[in-house]
Design an enzyme around this catalytic site. Structure first.
Site, PDB file in Angstrom:
ATOM      1  N   HIS A 138      23.423  -9.349  78.457  1.00 22.04           N
ATOM      2  CA  HIS A 138      23.906 -10.780  79.026  1.00 22.04           C
ATOM      3  C   HIS A 138      24.057 -11.459  77.899  1.00 22.04           C
ATOM      4  O   HIS A 138      23.306 -11.747  76.880  1.00 22.04           O
ATOM      5  CB  HIS A 138      22.876 -11.338  79.737  1.00 22.04           C
ATOM      6  CG  HIS A 138      23.179 -12.862  80.412  1.00 22.04           C
ATOM      7  ND1 HIS A 138      24.372 -12.909  81.103  1.00 22.04           N
ATOM      8  CD2 HIS A 138      22.580 -13.703  80.048  1.00 22.04           C
ATOM      9  CE1 HIS A 138      24.399 -14.317  81.266  1.00 22.04           C
ATOM     10  NE2 HIS A 138      23.469 -14.758  80.484  1.00 22.04           N
ATOM     11  N   LYS A 159      26.435 -20.690  75.454  1.00 25.68           N
ATOM     12  CA  LYS A 159      27.234 -19.457  75.019  1.00 25.68           C
ATOM     13  C   LYS A 159      28.685 -19.447  75.232  1.00 25.68           C
ATOM     14  O   LYS A 159      29.750 -19.270  74.479  1.00 25.68           O
ATOM     15  CB  LYS A 159      26.632 -17.930  75.445  1.00 25.68           C
ATOM     16  CG  LYS A 159      25.085 -17.788  75.142  1.00 25.68           C
ATOM     17  CD  LYS A 159      24.412 -16.506  75.662  1.00 25.68           C
ATOM     18  CE  LYS A 159      24.636 -16.497  77.164  1.00 25.68           C
ATOM     19  NZ  LYS A 159      23.777 -17.416  77.967  1.00 25.68           N
ATOM     20  N   ASP A 177      29.610 -13.204  79.713  1.00 23.65           N
ATOM     21  CA  ASP A 177      28.553 -13.091  80.712  1.00 23.65           C
ATOM     22  C   ASP A 177      28.064 -11.558  80.870  1.00 23.65           C
ATOM     23  O   ASP A 177      26.759 -11.194  80.632  1.00 23.65           O
ATOM     24  CB  ASP A 177      29.049 -13.279  82.210  1.00 23.65           C
ATOM     25  CG  ASP A 177      28.021 -13.313  83.244  1.00 23.65           C
ATOM     26  OD1 ASP A 177      27.172 -14.212  82.941  1.00 23.65           O
ATOM     27  OD2 ASP A 177      27.902 -12.623  84.104  1.00 23.65           O
ATOM     28  N   ARG A 243      15.803 -21.346  56.409  1.00 23.53           N
ATOM     29  CA  ARG A 243      16.643 -22.216  55.757  1.00 23.53           C
ATOM     30  C   ARG A 243      17.370 -21.507  54.461  1.00 23.53           C
ATOM     31  O   ARG A 243      18.317 -21.996  53.991  1.00 23.53           O
ATOM     32  CB  ARG A 243      16.023 -23.473  55.296  1.00 23.53           C
ATOM     33  CG  ARG A 243      15.167 -24.171  56.483  1.00 23.53           C
ATOM     34  CD  ARG A 243      14.582 -25.340  55.957  1.00 23.53           C
ATOM     35  NE  ARG A 243      15.517 -26.435  55.418  1.00 23.53           N
ATOM     36  CZ  ARG A 243      15.299 -27.490  54.974  1.00 23.53           C
ATOM     37  NH1 ARG A 243      13.815 -27.989  54.934  1.00 23.53           N
ATOM     38  NH2 ARG A 243      15.973 -28.456  54.527  1.00 23.53           N
TER      39      ARG A 243
END
Length: 312
Positions: A138, A159, A177, A243
């Site tokens: 998905h 998304k 999808d 980071r």
């Protein structure tokens, strides 16, 4: 795993069916091709009966040297109950003994006009593609600067909206999808859309849109190799995010480890730009340029220099 029948191969390569018509629906379960030279000589101890048997000029010329009784015996053994098909190359004439044995055991015998080596290569590539291990994920698959980026995350995280922004910037949609993934080789994952969802993108509040109709044929592509996974998640203030980028996370899809990045989403963050930069940075790392490692090296040099000053 997808299934391939002898009929599929016959239609794909425009082969002529000579005999064994009732076995045309047999399943081909392996991409390996067998050249039964040893079997023609009578050695069937390790006969790979489950493979497609490809007979060329060399095998047939040796076969013609055999006496009639051995010809019938060898062809009967060659046409086993497990054999999916026997293919003759170069449009050569099919021996009568093979026709009789194939009709008796319902093993399809087909003829191709291609040379043996060329046909073997093309058939192997076709079977490896069709029989490759597969799964469905998905998410959204987008081609960003030549990098196949699989965008995953919980439903509603954005998304498809991110993919739409990327498409407007000139990148290409592969699947939305549901992404069908095949492992066509070692560390080679190919993603494609289900036929039902090809070229379609779902945007909440708008509905389903056709990307090719809206943005043209250059905005879509039928498949793409997956080399980078980006997971979108809602920003968690209690979670510590990477980071520097020194630690590379991996995600296993089928049998392949793929580089994975996690991007926190919150208002004000331009996720499409972040994914573009992530794709470009991934390309740089592949050619040996790693900004995070360079920063770490510079930091070590500064610390070492400061230590020397303190000692002085």
């Amino acid at each position: 795993m997808a299934q391939v029948t002898t009929k599929d191969v016959m239609e794909k390569f425009n082969l002529k069916l000579v005999s064994g018509h009732e076995g045309i629906g047999r399943y081909i379960t392996t991409s390996d091709i067998s050249r039964p030279g040893l079997e023609m000589a009578g050695y069937f101890t390790h006969y790979p009966a489950d493979r497609v048997q490809l007979i060329g000029r060399t095998e047939l010329s040796f076969f013609e040297m055999l006496p009639p009784d051995l010809k019938r015996e060898r062809m009967l053994k060659l046409c086993s109950q497990e054999t999916p098909a026997i293919i003759i190359s170069r449009n050569m004439e099919v021996p009568q003994e093979l026709i009789e044995a194939s009709n008796k055991n319902n093993v399809p015998v087909l003829v191709t006009s291609m040379k043996t080596t060329r046909f073997s290569s093309r058939l192997t590539n076709y079977l490896e593609s069709k029989l490759a291990p597969s799964t469905a994920v998905h998410g959204v698959l987008v081609d960003v600067y030549g990098i196949g980026v699989l965008i995953i995350g919980k439903s509603g995280v954005g998304k498809s909206e991110t993919a739409l922004e990327l498409i407007k910037k000139g990148h290409r949609l592969v699947a939305d999808d549901c992404v069908e993934i095949r492992q066509e080789g070692e560390n080679l994952l190919i993603g494609s859309p289900p036929p039902l969802l090809e070229h379609l993108l779902e945007i909440r509040g708008i509905g389903i849109i056709n990307i090719m109709t809206l943005f043209g044929a250059s905005a879509v592509r039928p498949y793409k190799r997956i080399t980078l996974v980006v997971e979108l998640e809602n920003w968690d203030p209690d979670k510590t995010y990477d980071r520097l980028g020194l630690d590379e996370e991996k995600m296993k899809i089928i049998d392949t480890e793929v580089t994975k990045l996690t991007i926190p989403v919150r208002p004000g963050r331009n996720v499409s730009v972040l994914i573009e930069v992530a794709a470009m940075n991934y390309r740089l790392k592949k050619i040996g340029i790693n900004p995070a490692l360079e920063f770490s090296r510079r930091l070590d040099e500064v610390i070492a220099m400061q230590d020397e000053i303190d000692e002085y």
